[in-house]
Design an enzyme around this catalytic site. Structure first.
Site: not given
Length: 356
Positions: A76, A180, A193, A195-196
């Site tokens: 990706d 964060d 990102y 999804f994480s």
């Protein structure tokens, strides 16, 4: 008219260079001219040896205006780099995954020969993927204007300190909290990102924008899915002096001072992806994440659903004759049991008084 296909490869990996050479050989055998960047061609030929395949160099022999399709060999990250290079030239990208998950890729390494054959026969379709328009403002002035295909991620600049932010949708503040970071993504980036960070998986056909907080220290800091016409914004607060940084697709970065503001809207310029397989996104989701689907029986094989019928109404049965002992004639009048006021005693005679 001569057909040309641009080959973009991660030349830092042996497998990618071998795949690029295979694609070039097969394209050349079918009268399609493979095109590469000069430095990538030098890396490939320097490692694998000089090939007798006729190739052209981009920006020396031809320009992007002469290219029909871009084949990207890698993960990706390589596809995102390719999107950065060709987005303004309206060229479709066809990814062959040589990485790990590779959600943006259309096929896997084992299918390379078949994929090139589909390109030769023009058996591919093109779909548009939404992108983000990203502006960074400081004291009301735009200091950075960029874009993203997957996401723009605001992250804390100091590892030891949370960043304080206030989130906003359509010009109205939602909540302020320490965190964060905050991810603002497209449906394409919902499997990356966002999804994480705990965001939802959004099908590519859905037109929406996502906002996903990262490790927020707040009671209400949940992922949001808003209309594609909405404007998302995050302001970096000054109350703890923490700095921030934004990453667009993990490639373009901007440092943020306290007080900076990030505004995200839908971009008018999408990225085009070539599709050779018309499988649904759910199938790709299962394949990429190796989701367990044991026990699935699939849709019903009945040709037609039987029509529904009205259920019969069951009424309570009526007795044919009255039970024994019950009066069956006219109902007798009820006697008047009203006590006349004149007969009420003035005192309650004969009633013992209550004692404590």
């Amino acid at each position: 008219m001569t057909r040309r296909v641009l080959i973009l490869a991660h030349t830092g990996r042996e497998e990618s260079m071998i795949a690029a050479l295979e694609a070039c050989v097969q394209l050349h055998a079918n009268n399609i001219v493979p095109v590469m960047y000069a430095d990538e061609l030098a890396d490939m030929t320097g490692y694998l040896g000089v090939s007798d395949v006729r190739m052209e160099i981009l920006d020396r022999d031809v320009t992007l205006a002469d290219i029909e399709l871009v084949m990207v060999l890698g993960g990706d990250g390589t596809i995102l780099r390719a999107a950065e290079l060709v987005r303004e030239h309206d060229l479709p990208l066809l990814g062959v995954n040589l990485g790990h998950v590779g959600f943006l890729a259309e096929s896997e390494r084992a299918d390379l020969i078949q994929t090139v054959d589909w390109v030769v026969r023009r058996e591919y379709s093109v779909e548009e993927r939404m992108t983000l328009d990203v502006k960074v403002r400081v004291k009301g002035k735009v200091v950075t204007h960029t874009w993203a295909l997957n996401e723009v991620a605001l992250e804390k600049g100091n590892r030891e300190r949370m960043i304080e932010v206030v989130t906003e949708v359509d010009g109205r503040p939602l909540s302020s909290f320490g965190c964060d970071g905050v991810v603002m993504a497209t449906p394409t980036g919902s499997t990356a990102y966002a999804f994480s960070a705990g965001g939802p998986v959004v099908w590519p056909e859905v037109e929406a924008l996502l906002m996903v907080p990262i490790s927020a220290h707040a009671l209400f800091a949940k992922p949001l899915v808003v209309a594609p016409t909405s404007t998302l914004a995050v302001e970096v607060l000054t109350r703890n002096g923490a700095h921030g940084v934004i990453w667009c697709d993990g490639r373009r970065t901007v440092d943020l001072l306290p007080g900076a503001r990030i505004e995200v809207t839908r971009s008018s310029q999408p990225v085009k992806l070539a599709r050779t397989q018309q499988s649904p996104f759910s199938e790709r989701l299962v394949r990429k994440f190796e989701l367990p689907v044991q026990g699935w029986r699939g849709p019903s094989t009945e040709e037609a659903v039987p029509p529904t019928s009205q259920l019969p109404i069951i009424r309570s049965p009526k007795p044919k004759s009255s039970p024994e002992g019950h009066h069956t004639g006219p109902i007798p009048p009820v006697p008047d049991l009203t006590v006349a006021p004149a007969h009420l005693p003035s005192t309650f005679e004969g009633v013992a008084p209550l004692h404590d």
